[in-house]
Design an enzyme around this catalytic site. Structure first.
Site, mmCIF file in Angstrom:
data_model
loop_
_atom_site.group_PDB
_atom_site.id
_atom_site.type_symbol
_atom_site.label_atom_id
_atom_site.label_comp_id
_atom_site.label_asym_id
_atom_site.label_seq_id
_atom_site.Cartn_x
_atom_site.Cartn_y
_atom_site.Cartn_z
ATOM 1 N N SER A 1 -16.271 -82.531 -12.117
ATOM 2 C CA SER A 1 -17.691 -82.797 -11.845
ATOM 3 C C SER A 1 -18.097 -82.078 -10.571
ATOM 4 O O SER A 1 -17.267 -81.912 -9.663
ATOM 5 C CB SER A 1 -17.916 -84.298 -11.649
ATOM 6 O OG SER A 1 -19.234 -84.532 -11.162
ATOM 7 N N TYR B 1 -16.167 -92.250 -7.838
ATOM 8 C CA TYR B 1 -16.212 -91.165 -8.831
ATOM 9 C C TYR B 1 -15.913 -89.826 -8.167
ATOM 10 O O TYR B 1 -15.047 -89.057 -8.625
ATOM 11 C CB TYR B 1 -17.595 -91.153 -9.484
ATOM 12 C CG TYR B 1 -17.779 -90.119 -10.563
ATOM 13 C CD1 TYR B 1 -17.113 -90.231 -11.779
ATOM 14 C CD2 TYR B 1 -18.639 -89.037 -10.375
ATOM 15 C CE1 TYR B 1 -17.295 -89.278 -12.781
ATOM 16 C CE2 TYR B 1 -18.837 -88.096 -11.364
ATOM 17 C CZ TYR B 1 -18.156 -88.218 -12.567
ATOM 18 O OH TYR B 1 -18.343 -87.277 -13.552
HETATM 19 N N1 NAD Z 1 -22.633 -86.411 -18.269
HETATM 20 C C1 NAD Z 1 -22.671 -85.927 -17.014
HETATM 21 O O1 NAD Z 1 -23.750 -85.856 -16.386
HETATM 22 C C2 NAD Z 1 -21.396 -85.430 -16.363
HETATM 23 C C3 NAD Z 1 -21.518 -84.734 -15.155
HETATM 24 C C4 NAD Z 1 -20.364 -84.260 -14.534
HETATM 25 C C5 NAD Z 1 -19.126 -84.491 -15.113
HETATM 26 N N2 NAD Z 1 -19.041 -85.181 -16.292
HETATM 27 C C6 NAD Z 1 -17.706 -85.400 -16.830
HETATM 28 O O2 NAD Z 1 -17.652 -84.933 -18.160
HETATM 29 C C7 NAD Z 1 -16.664 -85.668 -18.887
HETATM 30 C C8 NAD Z 1 -17.257 -86.133 -20.212
HETATM 31 O O3 NAD Z 1 -18.261 -87.078 -19.952
HETATM 32 P P1 NAD Z 1 -19.526 -87.295 -20.905
HETATM 33 O O4 NAD Z 1 -20.727 -86.975 -20.109
HETATM 34 O O5 NAD Z 1 -19.304 -86.638 -22.219
HETATM 35 O O6 NAD Z 1 -19.490 -88.880 -21.013
HETATM 36 P P2 NAD Z 1 -19.241 -89.836 -22.255
HETATM 37 O O7 NAD Z 1 -19.238 -91.196 -21.663
HETATM 38 O O8 NAD Z 1 -20.193 -89.491 -23.353
HETATM 39 O O9 NAD Z 1 -17.767 -89.424 -22.737
HETATM 40 C C9 NAD Z 1 -16.606 -89.794 -22.055
HETATM 41 C C10 NAD Z 1 -15.543 -90.050 -23.101
HETATM 42 O O10 NAD Z 1 -14.308 -90.327 -22.433
HETATM 43 C C11 NAD Z 1 -13.697 -91.435 -23.079
HETATM 44 N N3 NAD Z 1 -12.835 -92.134 -22.138
HETATM 45 C C12 NAD Z 1 -13.201 -92.801 -21.029
HETATM 46 N N4 NAD Z 1 -12.134 -93.351 -20.453
HETATM 47 C C13 NAD Z 1 -11.058 -93.028 -21.228
HETATM 48 C C14 NAD Z 1 -9.669 -93.332 -21.143
HETATM 49 N N5 NAD Z 1 -9.185 -94.086 -20.163
HETATM 50 N N6 NAD Z 1 -8.846 -92.825 -22.099
HETATM 51 C C15 NAD Z 1 -9.354 -92.071 -23.107
HETATM 52 N N7 NAD Z 1 -10.668 -91.779 -23.241
HETATM 53 C C16 NAD Z 1 -11.517 -92.248 -22.304
HETATM 54 C C17 NAD Z 1 -14.877 -92.310 -23.510
HETATM 55 O O11 NAD Z 1 -14.504 -93.233 -24.533
HETATM 56 C C18 NAD Z 1 -15.879 -91.269 -23.966
HETATM 57 O O12 NAD Z 1 -15.726 -90.956 -25.341
HETATM 58 C C19 NAD Z 1 -16.214 -86.796 -17.967
HETATM 59 O O13 NAD Z 1 -14.979 -86.464 -17.375
HETATM 60 C C20 NAD Z 1 -17.304 -86.857 -16.933
HETATM 61 O O14 NAD Z 1 -16.854 -87.379 -15.699
HETATM 62 C C21 NAD Z 1 -20.146 -85.643 -16.933
#
Ligand code: NAD
Length: 254
Positions: A140, A153
């Site tokens: 991130s 985070y």
């Molecule tokens: N959406 C944003 O704005 C954003 C910004 C920066 C970084 N990210 C990062 O991108 C990645 C994906 O996030 P997203 O936005 O698709 O969110 P999301 O919540 O849609 O997806 C996250 C997925 O990870 C799975 N997950 C969570 N904890 C887990 C665990 N302990 N074991 C296995 N699976 C697990 C969840 O079930 C979910 O399907 C994450 O690492 C998040 O930190 C997202």
């Protein structure tokens, strides 16, 4: 050499993870989709039903080292050599840095930092034997920026980023590439669950010391997924140890 082309995607039930799986599917013979949310994972896997790629799902908590090792070993045995890993699973727990959110801190560290180590290590050990493979972890831009209400985070993502880049340095002589993709605000459940909504994220919020997004929009998950797909592909064969921001310029980094 095996003709199988196998990729592992964690967090594959989520917004960015499922977009990454869609990007990777056409160039692989098999995908292992891993997530802790079984129902959402099956729904994501169903979308690949007719695309000529073998899909295996595994309900697995990335914070559980033994479970991760088991699933990766099983994929190697039953699907073929894993050549690409997209580690996307992560959690966001908001809370003040002075607050009592010890559980949120522990969960963030266990999943975002520990999970990254568990998954990357499990896959890397197989890749090193073959002297071939590519790993991308989704971190991130919060790993590089101080954010109010996001200490757990940001700290856990900073640890994840640094782990992957150190891993990449150790594995470069073995021909295994490791890179990080650092998204900014992206339109997924994680983002939509935050207070404030996309408007304030795009405009910025001076009270929260937060700048806006110069490109004027929140990312689509596909924007992040395409970057992951490129870094995993042979087109990026001379790229390792990078951390690519996909945040519309929000970090003001050059
Ligand atoms: N959406 C944003 O704005 C954003 C910004 C920066 C970084 N990210 C990062 O991108 C990645 C994906 O996030 P997203 O936005 O698709 O969110 P999301 O919540 O849609 O997806 C996250 C997925 O990870 C799975 N997950 C969570 N904890 C887990 C665990 N302990 N074991 C296995 N699976 C697990 C969840 O079930 C979910 O399907 C994450 O690492 C998040 O930190 C997202």
């Amino acid at each position: 050499m095996s003709t199988e082309r196998v990729a592992v995607v964690t967090g594959a039930a989520g917004g960015i993870g499922s977009a990454v799986a869609e990007v990777l599917a056409p160039r692989h013979t098999a995908l292992l989709l891993l997530d802790r949310d079984g129902e959402a994972l099956e729904a994501a896997a169903a979308r690949f039903g007719t695309r000529g790629v073998r899909v295996r799902t595994a309900v697995c908590d990335v914070a559980d080292r033994d479970a991760v090792d088991r699933e990766v070993d099983r994929a190697e045995r039953e699907l073929g050599p894993v050549e690409e890993l997209a580690h996307v699973a992560g959690v966001l727990r908001a809370g003040a840095a002075t607050g009592d959110g010890d559980r949120d801190w522990d969960l963030s560290m266990a999943v975002n930092a520990g999970g990254t180590r568990n998954v990357c290590r499990a896959v890397a050990r197989h890749m090193v034997r073959r002297r071939r493979g590519a790993i991308v972890a989704v971190s991130s831009n919060a790993a590089k920026l101080s954010r109010t209400g996001m200490a757990a985070y940001a700290a856990s993502k900073a640890a994840a980023t640094r782990y992957v880049l150190c891993l990449g340095l150790e594995l470069a002589p073995d021909g295994v590439r490791c890179n990080v993709v650092s998204p900014g605000s992206t339109d997924t459940a994680m983002q939509r669950d935050l207070p404030g909504g996309p408007g304030s994220v795009v405009r910025g919020d001076l009270d929260a010391f937060r700048l806006g997004i110069p490109l004027g929009r929140v990312a689509d998950p596909r924007d992040v997924a395409e970057t992951v797909g490129f870094l995993l592909s042979d087109a990026a064969r001379h790229i390792t140890l990078t951390d690519v921001l996909v945040d519309g310029g929000a970090s003001l980094r050059d």
